[in-house]
Design a protein around this motif. Structure first.
Motif, short mmCIF file in Angstrom:
data_model
loop_
_atom_site.label_atom_id
_atom_site.label_comp_id
_atom_site.label_asym_id
_atom_site.label_seq_id
_atom_site.Cartn_x
_atom_site.Cartn_y
_atom_site.Cartn_z
N ARG A 149 2.97 12.05 -4.78
CA ARG A 149 1.52 12.13 -4.56
C ARG A 149 0.87 10.75 -4.61
O ARG A 149 -0.04 10.45 -3.83
N ARG A 150 1.37 9.92 -5.52
CA ARG A 150 0.83 8.56 -5.62
C ARG A 150 1.08 7.80 -4.32
O ARG A 150 0.19 7.10 -3.81
N HIS A 151 2.26 7.95 -3.78
CA HIS A 151 2.59 7.29 -2.52
C HIS A 151 1.73 7.82 -1.38
O HIS A 151 1.22 7.03 -0.57
N ASN A 184 -1.25 9.25 -1.54
CA ASN A 184 -2.65 8.83 -1.70
C ASN A 184 -2.84 7.38 -1.27
O ASN A 184 -3.85 7.04 -0.63
N ARG A 185 -1.89 6.52 -1.64
CA ARG A 185 -1.99 5.13 -1.24
C ARG A 185 -1.87 4.99 0.27
O ARG A 185 -2.61 4.23 0.89
N ASP A 245 8.35 5.26 -14.36
CA ASP A 245 8.69 6.62 -13.93
C ASP A 245 10.07 7.02 -14.43
O ASP A 245 10.26 8.15 -14.91
#
Length: 443
Positions: free
Chosen positions: A358-360, A362-363, A399
Motif C-alpha cells: 500500500r505504501r508503494h 500510494n507513493r 519492515d
C-alpha cells in the motif's frame, strides 16, 4: 477415517488382547459399533472434495484440520499433543520450515517406522502455517485452497504417480528412501535423524532441511538449511515461556511426549546419516557485524549500547511482546499457545508486506498525479506483475524486523522476495541491515 486418533487407544488395547488369545471377535464387535452407516458414507462421499488426480481406493488422507481450543482437553493420540516434541526436535529450524510452508512448498519428511509421531509433525506444520481468512482477505487472488498446507500424512512408493500429478502445495512423511531420491516430487526434503544416531551422539542432533535439486538423485549435501540468529534467540525464549504452561492432554503424556531429553524422540527416525550440532543448525554471525560490534565495544570502553545493539534489543522486545500476546489468555495450554504464536508470526508477515504494498501504491499514485496533473491512471494501480522499476515494491530493513525476520540474513531477504512474488504477484527490492560509521553507511 476422519479423526482416527479417537479410536487409536481402543485399537491399541484390542491389539494386545488379540495377540494374547488370537480371537478376532473383539475387532468384529468394534467394527460393528463404529463403522460408517451406508447413508452416511454416501453423503460424505458426495460432500467430500477429493484431492486432484487421486482416484485410488486408499486415498491420501483428507482429514480435516482442527486447531486445539483453550477450553477443551485433547484426547489420547491427538496429533496436537506432539507439538512440544516437534519444537524440541527441530529447535530453531522450525521457523524456516514454517516459512517454507507459507511459500506453499511441497514438503516431504523422511523418517522410519513407526510413523505416528512423524504424521503428527505433518499435522502440526500444516496447522502452524495456516492463514486466517481475515488475513487472506487483504491479499489479492487468495482463496480457500491455499490458506493451509495440505497434509497428506504417510506416503509410499505406490504414491509416486499420484505425487507427480498432484497440484498445489502439501506436506507428507515417508519411510521410503526412494522418494527422497526423486527431487521432482518435492520442493523441500526434511531428513529426520535416526534413532541409532540419537542414542550414539550426546550432542543435540537436528533434522536436515534440503532444497530440492537434481543432485539429490545422486547424493545429499552435507549442509542443510540453517535457521537465523534471530530464530535461535526466539526458539530459546519460546521454550522457556512454554515450560510454565500445562498440557492440554486429557491424560498424562509425560512418557509419550514430554521427555526433557532433546534426543529422546526415537519414533522420528531416518535411515539417512545426518547429524547436526547447534552450530550447524544456525547461520553464523556475519563477519562484518562481528567486526563492527568489536569496534564499537572498543571505542565506547565496553558500552554495548550502539545502533547495532539497539536494533537487536528492539527485535528481542518484539519477540517478547509476541510471546506475551500468545500466552496472555487465562487457561491457555501449551498446544494452544504454540498455535497462537505461529499464527501471530504469519499474520505479521502478511500485515507488514501488505503495508509495504500500500505504501508503494500510494507513493506511485502521488507521483503519477503530479505528472498527469491530477489525471489518475487506474491501470497502473492493478496488482499485476510488471517488470518496470515503478512496479517494484521496496521492503525496508524496518519492515523485515517488524515481520520477525533477521535483517542480516540473506535467506530471510529471499523469503520476502518470494512471498511478494507468490501472494501479490509483484517483484520486490529488499533492504537488509546496514552499518553506519560517523553518519556514513559503510555496509
Amino acid at each position: 477415517m476422519g479423526k482416527s486418533f479417537q479410536y487409536a487407544q481402543t485399537l491399541r488395547e484390542l491389539a494386545r488382547t488379540i495377540v494374547g488369545d488370537g480371537d478376532p471377535a473383539p475387532l468384529d464387535a468394534f467394527w460393528d459399533e463404529h463403522k460408517m452407516a451406508e447413508q452416511d458414507n454416501e453423503s460424505s462421499t458426495q460432500d467430500a472434495q477429493p484431492l486432484e488426480g487421486y482416484q485410488k481406493t486408499r486415498g491420501l488422507s483428507t482429514t480435516s484440520l482442527q486447531t486445539p481450543s483453550t477450553n477443551s482437553a485433547l484426547p489420547p493420540h491427538h496429533p496436537a499433543l506432539a507439538m512440544s516434541q516437534l519444537l524440541r526436535a527441530f529447535g530453531p529450524l522450525i521457523f524456516p520450515l514454517v516459512r517454507a510452508a507459507l511459500l506453499q512448498k511441497r514438503i516431504l519428511m523422511l523418517g522410519e517406522a513407526p510413523v505416528e509421531t512423524t504424521c503428527n509433525y505433518v499435522y502440526a506444520v500444516s496447522i502452524f502455517s495456516s492463514i486466517s481468512r481475515s488475513v487472506a482477505a487483504n491479499v489479492p487472488g487468495s482463496d480457500r485452497s491455499n490458506l493451509y498446507l495440505r497434509p497428506l500424512f504417510n506416503v509410499g512408493v505406490s504414491d509416486i504417480p499420484t505425487l507427480e500429478h498432484l497440484e498445489g502445495s502439501w506436506i507428507a512423511c515417508t519411510t521410503d528412501d526412494v522418494l527422497a531420491s526423486k527431487p521432482h516430487l518435492f520442493d523441500m526434503l526434511v531428513i529426520l535423524p535416526s534413532s541409532s544416531m540419537l542414542q550414539k551422539h550426546t550432542n543435540k542432533t537436528y533434522p536436515k532441511i534440503i532444497h530440492s535439486s537434481p543432485e539429490l538423485s545422486k547424493q545429499f549435501p552435507k549442509q542443510g538449511l540453517r535457521a537465523t540468529q534471530r530464530d535461535a534467540r526466539r526458539a530459546t525464549a519460546l521454550k522457556t515461556s512454554l515450560q510454565s504452561l500445562p498440557s492440554g492432554a486429557a491424560y498424562d503424556t509425560t512418557d509419550r511426549y514430554q521427555s526433557t531429553d532433546d534426543n529422546a524422540s526415537t519414533t522420528t527416525t531416518s535411515s539417512v546419516n545426518t547429524v547436526f550440532d547447534h552450530k550447524e543448525a544456525v547461520e553464523p554471525t556475519p563477519w562484518s557485524v562481528i567486526a563492527y560490534t568489536s569496534l564499537i565495544w572498543w571505542v565506547s570502553a565496553g558500552d554495548r549500547r550502539s545502533g547495532l545493539m539497539e536494533a537487536e534489543e528492539l527485535a528481542n522486545e518484539q519477540d517478547e511482546a509476541l510471546l506475551r500476546d500468545s500466552l496472555a489468555e487465562e487457561g491457555t495450554t501449551k498446544e494452544v499457545a504454540i498455535v497462537a504464536y505461529f499464527h501471530r508470526l504469519s499474520s505479521l508477515v502478511f500485515e507488514v508486506l501488505g503495508g509495504a504494498i500500500r505504501r508503494h501504491e500510494n507513493r506511485y499514485r502521488d507521483e503519477h498525479d503530479e505528472e498527469q496533473e491530477g489525471v489518475r491512471d487506474e491501470q497502473a494501480l492493478l496488482l499485476t506483475k510488471d517488470n518496470s522499476d515503478d512496479n517494484v515494491v521496496e521492503v525496508t530493513a524496518e519492515d523485515i524486523g517488524a515481520m520477525g525476520l533477521d535483517i542480516w540474513s540473506e535467506a530471510d531477504r529471499k523469503f520476502v522476495e518470494e512471498m511478494v512474488r507468490l501472494w501479490w504477484n509483484r517483484e520486490a527490492t529488499v533492504r537488509g541491515g546496514s552499518i553506519e560509521c560517523c553518519g556514513v553507511r559503510i555496509m
